[in-house]
Structure formats: C-alpha cells, structure tokens
Write a protein that holds these residues in place. Structure first.
Motif, PDB file in Angstrom:
ATOM      1  N   TYR A  71       0.826  -1.202   0.000  1.00  0.00           N
ATOM      2  CA  TYR A  71       0.000   0.000   0.000  1.00  0.00           C
ATOM      3  C   TYR A  71       0.869   1.264   0.000  1.00  0.00           C
ATOM      4  CZ  TYR A  71      -3.724   3.272   1.062  1.00  0.00           C
ATOM      5  OH  TYR A  71      -4.608   4.328   0.996  1.00  0.00           O
ATOM      6  N   MET A  72       1.976   1.238   0.719  1.00  0.00           N
ATOM      7  CA  MET A  72       2.858   2.406   0.713  1.00  0.00           C
ATOM      8  C   MET A  72       3.403   2.686  -0.684  1.00  0.00           C
ATOM      9  SD  MET A  72       4.947   2.420   4.325  1.00  0.00           S
ATOM     10  CE  MET A  72       5.455   0.710   4.373  1.00  0.00           C
ATOM     11  N   TRP A  73       3.649   1.636  -1.443  1.00  0.00           N
ATOM     12  CA  TRP A  73       4.143   1.822  -2.808  1.00  0.00           C
ATOM     13  C   TRP A  73       3.124   2.519  -3.703  1.00  0.00           C
ATOM     14  CZ3 TRP A  73       8.763   2.055  -4.655  1.00  0.00           C
ATOM     15  CH2 TRP A  73       9.804   1.316  -4.101  1.00  0.00           C
ATOM     16  N   GLN A  74       1.862   2.497  -3.324  1.00  0.00           N
ATOM     17  CA  GLN A  74       0.840   3.140  -4.160  1.00  0.00           C
ATOM     18  C   GLN A  74       0.973   4.665  -4.162  1.00  0.00           C
ATOM     19  OE1 GLN A  74      -0.729   0.802  -5.995  1.00  0.00           O
ATOM     20  NE2 GLN A  74       0.579  -0.470  -4.680  1.00  0.00           N
ATOM     21  N   SER A  75       1.827   5.215  -3.294  1.00  0.00           N
ATOM     22  CA  SER A  75       2.127   6.649  -3.341  1.00  0.00           C
ATOM     23  C   SER A  75       2.729   7.043  -4.683  1.00  0.00           C
ATOM     24  CB  SER A  75       3.133   7.028  -2.242  1.00  0.00           C
ATOM     25  OG  SER A  75       2.704   6.621  -0.974  1.00  0.00           O
ATOM     26  N   HIS A  76       3.171   6.046  -5.445  1.00  0.00           N
ATOM     27  CA  HIS A  76       3.915   6.313  -6.674  1.00  0.00           C
ATOM     28  C   HIS A  76       3.126   5.979  -7.937  1.00  0.00           C
ATOM     29  CE1 HIS A  76       7.600   7.072  -4.385  1.00  0.00           C
ATOM     30  NE2 HIS A  76       7.195   6.081  -3.610  1.00  0.00           N
ATOM     31  N   ILE A  77       1.826   5.778  -7.838  1.00  0.00           N
ATOM     32  CA  ILE A  77       1.049   5.547  -9.058  1.00  0.00           C
ATOM     33  C   ILE A  77       0.648   6.898  -9.658  1.00  0.00           C
ATOM     34  CG2 ILE A  77       0.194   3.322  -8.207  1.00  0.00           C
ATOM     35  CD1 ILE A  77      -2.550   4.680  -7.807  1.00  0.00           C
ATOM     36  N   GLY A  78       0.384   6.903 -10.951  1.00  0.00           N
ATOM     37  CA  GLY A  78      -0.058   8.133 -11.599  1.00  0.00           C
ATOM     38  C   GLY A  78       1.101   8.965 -12.099  1.00  0.00           C
ATOM     39  N   VAL A  79       1.009  10.266 -11.869  1.00  0.00           N
ATOM     40  CA  VAL A  79       2.030  11.191 -12.366  1.00  0.00           C
ATOM     41  C   VAL A  79       2.458  12.145 -11.252  1.00  0.00           C
ATOM     42  CG1 VAL A  79       1.189  11.118 -14.751  1.00  0.00           C
ATOM     43  CG2 VAL A  79       0.322  12.871 -13.191  1.00  0.00           C
ATOM     44  N   LYS A  80       3.621  12.701 -11.439  1.00  0.00           N
ATOM     45  CA  LYS A  80       4.120  13.746 -10.547  1.00  0.00           C
ATOM     46  C   LYS A  80       4.922  14.717 -11.390  1.00  0.00           C
ATOM     47  CE  LYS A  80       8.491  11.512  -9.245  1.00  0.00           C
ATOM     48  NZ  LYS A  80       9.315  11.012  -8.116  1.00  0.00           N
ATOM     49  N   GLY A  81       5.210  15.877 -10.836  1.00  0.00           N
ATOM     50  CA  GLY A  81       6.006  16.820 -11.596  1.00  0.00           C
ATOM     51  C   GLY A  81       6.132  18.148 -10.883  1.00  0.00           C
ATOM     52  N   ILE A  82       6.634  19.123 -11.612  1.00  0.00           N
ATOM     53  CA  ILE A  82       6.815  20.471 -11.083  1.00  0.00           C
ATOM     54  C   ILE A  82       6.080  21.448 -11.994  1.00  0.00           C
ATOM     55  CG2 ILE A  82       8.475  22.289 -10.533  1.00  0.00           C
ATOM     56  CD1 ILE A  82      10.542  20.098 -10.061  1.00  0.00           C
ATOM     57  N   VAL A  83       5.320  22.334 -11.398  1.00  0.00           N
ATOM     58  CA  VAL A  83       4.703  23.438 -12.125  1.00  0.00           C
ATOM     59  C   VAL A  83       5.576  24.664 -11.864  1.00  0.00           C
ATOM     60  CG1 VAL A  83       2.613  24.800 -12.475  1.00  0.00           C
ATOM     61  CG2 VAL A  83       2.430  22.418 -11.711  1.00  0.00           C
ATOM     62  N   TYR A  84       6.053  25.286 -12.935  1.00  0.00           N
ATOM     63  CA  TYR A  84       6.983  26.386 -12.731  1.00  0.00           C
ATOM     64  C   TYR A  84       6.727  27.528 -13.716  1.00  0.00           C
ATOM     65  CZ  TYR A  84       9.654  24.398 -16.658  1.00  0.00           C
ATOM     66  OH  TYR A  84      10.040  23.915 -17.884  1.00  0.00           O
ATOM     67  N   ASP A  85       7.164  28.698 -13.333  1.00  0.00           N
ATOM     68  CA  ASP A  85       7.093  29.901 -14.163  1.00  0.00           C
ATOM     69  C   ASP A  85       8.185  29.804 -15.227  1.00  0.00           C
ATOM     70  OD1 ASP A  85       7.747  32.598 -15.063  1.00  0.00           O
ATOM     71  OD2 ASP A  85       6.463  33.343 -13.435  1.00  0.00           O
ATOM     72  N   ASN A  86       7.790  29.785 -16.497  1.00  0.00           N
ATOM     73  CA  ASN A  86       8.800  29.547 -17.534  1.00  0.00           C
ATOM     74  C   ASN A  86       9.667  30.766 -17.819  1.00  0.00           C
ATOM     75  OD1 ASN A  86       7.150  31.189 -19.099  1.00  0.00           O
ATOM     76  ND2 ASN A  86       7.123  29.799 -20.866  1.00  0.00           N
ATOM     77  N   VAL A  87       9.364  31.890 -17.171  1.00  0.00           N
ATOM     78  CA  VAL A  87      10.216  33.071 -17.297  1.00  0.00           C
ATOM     79  C   VAL A  87      11.161  33.160 -16.105  1.00  0.00           C
ATOM     80  CG1 VAL A  87      10.272  35.587 -17.433  1.00  0.00           C
ATOM     81  CG2 VAL A  87       8.500  34.311 -18.674  1.00  0.00           C
ATOM     82  N   ALA A  88      10.583  33.125 -14.902  1.00  0.00           N
ATOM     83  CA  ALA A  88      11.399  33.230 -13.691  1.00  0.00           C
ATOM     84  C   ALA A  88      12.093  31.925 -13.335  1.00  0.00           C
ATOM     85  CB  ALA A  88      10.528  33.679 -12.514  1.00  0.00           C
ATOM     86  N   LYS A  89      11.632  30.807 -13.939  1.00  0.00           N
ATOM     87  CA  LYS A  89      12.205  29.485 -13.675  1.00  0.00           C
ATOM     88  C   LYS A  89      12.072  29.110 -12.199  1.00  0.00           C
ATOM     89  CE  LYS A  89      13.487  29.380 -17.969  1.00  0.00           C
ATOM     90  NZ  LYS A  89      12.677  28.625 -18.952  1.00  0.00           N
ATOM     91  N   ARG A  90      10.973  29.505 -11.591  1.00  0.00           N
ATOM     92  CA  ARG A  90      10.691  29.169 -10.190  1.00  0.00           C
ATOM     93  C   ARG A  90       9.414  28.352 -10.098  1.00  0.00           C
ATOM     94  NH1 ARG A  90      12.138  34.719  -9.120  1.00  0.00           N
ATOM     95  NH2 ARG A  90       9.906  35.201  -9.092  1.00  0.00           N
ATOM     96  N   GLY A  91       9.373  27.462  -9.108  1.00  0.00           N
ATOM     97  CA  GLY A  91       8.173  26.665  -8.898  1.00  0.00           C
ATOM     98  C   GLY A  91       6.991  27.528  -8.510  1.00  0.00           C
ATOM     99  N   ILE A  92       5.799  27.091  -8.896  1.00  0.00           N
ATOM    100  CA  ILE A  92       4.565  27.817  -8.600  1.00  0.00           C
ATOM    101  C   ILE A  92       3.736  26.982  -7.626  1.00  0.00           C
ATOM    102  CG2 ILE A  92       2.437  28.784  -9.544  1.00  0.00           C
ATOM    103  CD1 ILE A  92       3.891  29.010 -12.253  1.00  0.00           C
ATOM    104  N   ALA A  93       3.519  27.502  -6.424  1.00  0.00           N
ATOM    105  CA  ALA A  93       2.674  26.815  -5.444  1.00  0.00           C
ATOM    106  C   ALA A  93       1.199  27.112  -5.736  1.00  0.00           C
ATOM    107  CB  ALA A  93       3.024  27.265  -4.036  1.00  0.00           C
ATOM    108  N   ASN A  94       0.326  26.188  -5.349  1.00  0.00           N
ATOM    109  CA  ASN A  94      -1.129  26.329  -5.468  1.00  0.00           C
ATOM    110  C   ASN A  94      -1.614  26.445  -6.901  1.00  0.00           C
ATOM    111  OD1 ASN A  94      -1.722  26.128  -2.715  1.00  0.00           O
ATOM    112  ND2 ASN A  94      -1.291  28.295  -2.397  1.00  0.00           N
ATOM    113  N   ALA A  95      -0.843  25.910  -7.843  1.00  0.00           N
ATOM    114  CA  ALA A  95      -1.366  25.750  -9.201  1.00  0.00           C
ATOM    115  C   ALA A  95      -2.314  24.558  -9.209  1.00  0.00           C
ATOM    116  CB  ALA A  95      -0.223  25.535 -10.185  1.00  0.00           C
TER     117      ALA A  95
END
Length: 484
Positions: A345-369
């Motif tokens: 069950y703990m391994w199920q934390s890794h199903i699906g997708v993950k990634g980073i949402v970021y500002d493509n100008v400032a190159k910084r991550g965007i929280a609450n997207a």
C-alpha cells in the motif's frame, strides 16, 4: 525442571542485558503501553538515526499524553521535492488496538531491513517520506486495557467521550451541495466551512494541523472490528444510513488503492473466508475484501473523507479483523497476515504522475497551481471532478490508474498548459514525471472579465492561499511541530 526454567530465565536476562549494552532492545510483538510505545520508537531511532525522526503533534491527548509519530526518510524533517508524503494512523478508536502494534512492528521492520540491505525497503524509503502514528487515542487505549480489552465500546472514544472518527469538520455536505449546484469547487474545501457541529477535540485538532502542514499524497487509517478495506465516501449523498453507494470522482483509483491492500493481505480478499457477522457475513470477501464506506454504513465527520476534501491526500480505512483487542499470542500471526499489504500500500504513493509546475520566465516553482485531469482512455473523455494543487516549490502528485489522460495545470495570472499522458504504473517505480511550464500573462482586470478568450483564466482567486484560509478559519497559528 526448576533448574531448567531458571537457566532459561538467566539466558533471557543476559540477552536483554547484551541488547541494552549495545544500545538496542530487540522488538517483541506484544501489547505495548503508552510508555513502552515511545521506548520502541526511540530504540528504532537509535538504530537508524540517519533515516528516522520522532516528533509529536502540537496537541496532546485530553489526559496530556503526547501524540507521537516516527518518520522514515533519507532527509528526516524535510519535504523533498518530487518525493511523495505517506502516512499511517492507527488506534483512533482506543479499543481497536491491532493497528497500534502493527505500526510499532512496521517501524522496527523498516529500520532493520534498511540496515540489512533489503533493496526493496531501501528503495521505498529513498523514494517516499513515510510517517507512522501508532496511536491517535492513547487515553482510550488505556481505558480499554484497564477494563480487560473485551468490551466492544469501552475505550472507543477519547477521554471526553467523543468518537474521534465523527469529530472532523464535515466537508461532505459542502461537496454535495457544490455538486447539486454545479459548482466546480471540488477540493481544499476548508475555506468554505462556516460552522462546526461540535468543538474539535485536541487529538482531532492535532491531526488536522498535521494534514495542513505536510502535503500528504496517500494515507490509511487503521481500525478493527471487521476485515475489509473501506474507501470514500464514508458519508452518503442523500443521508441514507446504509446501502447507498457514494463514490468520489476518483472512484476507480480508490478501488485500486483498496484492492492494493486487500489482495496482498493473507485472506482479506478471500471469497471463501469466514466473515465477522452473522448475516451475510462473508460479503466483503466476495467483494474482493473492499467496500465503499457509505454503501456499508454512512458516517459524518470521518477522517477518511476529510483528508480527501481538505487536502491532496487520498485516504482509505483499513478494518484489520473481527477482534478489536486480539490477544498477544496472535500478534505475530497478524503481522504475517498484514506485512505485505502494509508495504504494497505504501508503494501506491507512486502511481499516476508527478512533476513540477513552474514559471517559464522566472524558472521558479509555482505553489497552489491547479492540476485538472480528464480521462480520455478509449475515447472516454470524462473530467475527473477532483483537482489537486501544487505545493511548496511547485511539485505535485496525482494518483491515477493506468490509462490515457489529458492533464492541465493552471493558475490565475498564467496561461494554462495541457499535456496528454499515458499512465502505466510499473511496480515499485516512481510515478511518471510530467512537468508544466506556465507562461505568465499581464492582462488588465476589465479585459479578463469582458474577453471570452480569457474567460477560462478568471477563477475568482478560489484557489488562493489555502493554508492562510485554514488558519483564519480556525484561528490557529501554524505552530511548528515539536521535535522530541
């Protein structure tokens, strides 16, 4: 005979002394009291100091007992970008004690196996930040234990006689109202809560703070009294007390998660096993060992639904057996029956997708997207009406079953970005990485209101600072978790 017994006792005492000299005490499966519980966690921490941390929540129990957790991570105490957060919470009902002992054994096992070079356990800890809470209700456990652990109800509640699994803010009614009124507010609903039916208990308040402070992806709540993996929603849509299936927008994923536990348990999913009740007692086994909560019976204010509707966390409830307070002699057997399921069950934390949402100008991550998913498998083209949001430095995790999806990331002030993704979920692997680079826009407010081309970008700040909305609502400051 006496001489032999005396020799055995001396041998056992010498083993204990040698363990103490080495700084550790070999774990024994038994019913640990509240003081011994901490000792077990401290022993695990002393053996595995580089991958563990013991911490307490911001509130104690009603009687003042600290609420302890142990964390397993390669960087204990820190959220690592792209590493999902997982939690098990046990002993919420004080007289349902098996989960409490399984958590202590699991902590011991993870430490032992990591140090001995078990590649599967090492990989799990390297890829996941794991939090184990052996007891949420130490006062109830004490009462249940003091009265013999035989009664079906004594010790269930906390020391204020409140059932903690009915004490969480009821966000289901908000969700169901939004559905009826065709409103797309479908996640992080605490900001919409205007009143509480009853005061929050200290144990409840402490766990809510934990949920708000750590961006959990997956969790489970360990109970006893039946043998089944129960998935949301727990509260029915119409208010019917039983036999009303009330699925979430992620019903397919929740079924998968429940089956991930039940099918790896020794007999939870066995259709021929004996059930716990007298009427239709084997129905859960015939259903693969899983059930929708409201279909079984409806409850309001439960922790399972609260996690899903207040945060990014997907939680199920595990009923671990008919006997709420099993005798010591069966604890080893119960560990053997549950071990593979707990790990899988703990391994199920890794199903699906993950990634980073970021500002493509400032190159910084965007929280609450916002991360919105449309299932397009086999031409289905169906929106999953439950969004998650990015956290911290812009990382997000979206649990999904295998299939083809259109995933869109958006936030006010940026052009939305969509990607088509095929999810496969190979076992024991990290989730597929899908990043989103959002382009900032600068549009006057009146243009955004009047122009159809920007209509989809105006979200009325409904996904604003969710943490701030929470603290304003309950008037609780974000206090740091106390480290022991």
């Amino acid at each position: 005979m006496l001489k032999g017994a005396a020799t055995t006792m001396v041998h056992a005492a010498l083993l204990i002394l040698s363990s103490l000299v080495a700084g550790t005490l070999q774990f024994q499966l038994k019913h640990h009291n509240n003081e011994e519980l901490l000792q077990v966690l401290q022993d695990v921490n002393s053996r595995c100091p580089n991958i563990t941390r013991i911490y307490t929540l911001t509130e104690t129990s009603v009687l003042g007992t600290p609420l302890y957790l142990i964390e397993f991570s390669t960087k204990p105490g820190h959220h690592e970008i792209m590493k999902p957060e997982f939690k098990y919470i046990a002993n919420m009902h004080g007289n349902e004690v098996l989960g409490r002992e399984l958590m202590l054994k699991l902590a011991d096992f993870l430490c032992e196996q990591y140090m001995s070079g078990n590649s599967n356990i090492q990989s799990l800890i390297e890829k996941t930040r794991i939090h184990l809470m052996p007891t949420m209700n130490p006062d109830g456990w004490q009462l249940a234990t003091d009265t013999g652990g035989k009664d079906y109800l004594i010790g269930r509640t906390n020391n204020n006689s409140v059932d903690l699994n009915r004490n969480f803010p009821n966000l289901n009614r908000i969700m169901y109202s939004n559905e009826e009124n065709h409103l797309d507010h479908n996640n992080h609903l605490l900001a919409q809560l205007t009143r509480l039916k009853e005061p929050l208990q200290p144990e409840t308040k402490a766990v809510i703070r934990l949920i708000m402070q750590i961006p959990f992806v997956l969790s489970a709540n360990l109970h006893g009294g039946d043998l089944v993996a129960n998935y949301p929603y727990d509260e029915s849509r119409t208010g019917s007390q039983k036999d009303e299936y009330s699925g979430t927008p992620d019903d397919e994923t929740f079924k998968h998660l429940a089956l991930a536990y039940s099918t790896h348990h020794s007999d939870m999913a066995n259709p021929t096993r004996r059930g716990c009740g007298d009427v239709d007692s084997n129905r859960f086994g015939k259903q693969g060992g899983i059930t929708n909560g409201a279909k079984w019976y409806s409850l309001a204010g439960g922790m399972q639904d609260f996690n899903y509707l207040s945060s990014n966390d997907f939680e199920i409830t595990l009923e671990l057996g008919c006997d709420k307070y099993p005798p010591t002699k069966v604890l080893q057997q119960e560990w053997d029956r549950n071990k593979e399921a707990l790990l899988n069950y703990m391994w199920q934390s890794h199903i699906g997708v993950k990634g980073i949402v970021y500002d493509n100008v400032a190159k910084r991550g965007i929280a609450n997207a916002v991360i919105h998913v449309k299932n397009i498998t086999n031409g289905k083209y169906q929106d999953i009406q439950h969004d998650v949001v990015s956290v911290h430095d812009g990382d997000y995790f979206r649990l999904l079953t295998p299939g083809k999806y259109k995933i869109t990331a958006y936030k006010d002030g940026y052009l939305p970005h969509s990607r088509i993704v095929t999810v496969t979920n190979p076992a024991h692997s990290s989730a597929q990485r899908v990043d989103f680079a959002l382009k900032p826009i600068s549009v006057p407010p009146y243009v955004r209101i009047q122009s159809n081309s920007y209509a989809d970008l105006d979200f009325d700040d409904k996904y604003g600072d969710l943490q701030e909305a929470w603290t304003n609502w309950i008037n609780l400051n974000r206090e740091p978790i106390a480290v022991q």
